[in-house]
Design a protein around this motif. Structure first.
Motif: not given
Length: 156
Positions: A54-74
């Motif tokens: 469960i913790a790993n799934k949450e981390l993956v989800s948060k990582y994807k959110e951050k990655e998406s956020r970085v892409n939007k910022l770029e």
């Protein structure tokens, strides 16, 4: 050949088997206790595995959110760079024309209109940029504070 087993010998063998039987029963009891302990440990490991999954799934989800956020910022940086440069270059060119040339009142009026258009476009651009950035920021609490102050530190 006859088997001549005396009563004493039979008694000794019976006692030896009795002792061996007791030792085996003790070992069986110990093994049963160890088996129960292993079962408990296995169940605990299963619980830990489930929690880690469960913790790993949450981390993956948060990582994807951050990655998406970085892409939007770029994307925003690219958009800002292109859009802002157009208007600033236009204003600078007009300022250079005014500064270096002898202009008629009509020329000055045209250049002032161009400057005004660029300034209005920059104003509109600033409003659009503000909306985009507001959408990227974390929600604000009732006290007017951002829920995650780290978001600002990470954006620096």
């Amino acid at each position: 050949m006859k088997n001549n087993i005396t009563d004493n010998q039979l008694k000794l063998v019976t006692e030896k088997f009795s002792v061996l039987k007791e030792e085996n029963e003790k070992r069986i009891t110990e093994l049963n206790i160890a088996n129960k302990e292993l079962i408990l440990q296995h169940e605990e490991k299963d619980k830990c595995t489930a929690a880690l999954t469960i913790a790993n799934k949450e981390l993956v989800s948060k990582y994807k959110e951050k990655e998406s956020r970085v892409n939007k910022l770029e994307e925003i940086l690219f958009w800002i760079s292109n859009k802002e440069k157009q208007h600033i270059t236009r204003i600078l060119n007009l300022a250079n024309k005014i500064e270096t040339g002898v202009n008629t009142p009509d020329d000055i009026k045209k250049e002032a209109d161009s400057i005004k258009q660029s300034a209005q476009a920059l104003d509109e651009f600033t409003k659009e940029m503000t909306k985009l950035i507001e959408n990227l920021l974390p929600p604000i609490t009732e006290k007017g504070e951002h829920k995650n102050e780290l978001a600002f530190k990470n954006m620096e």
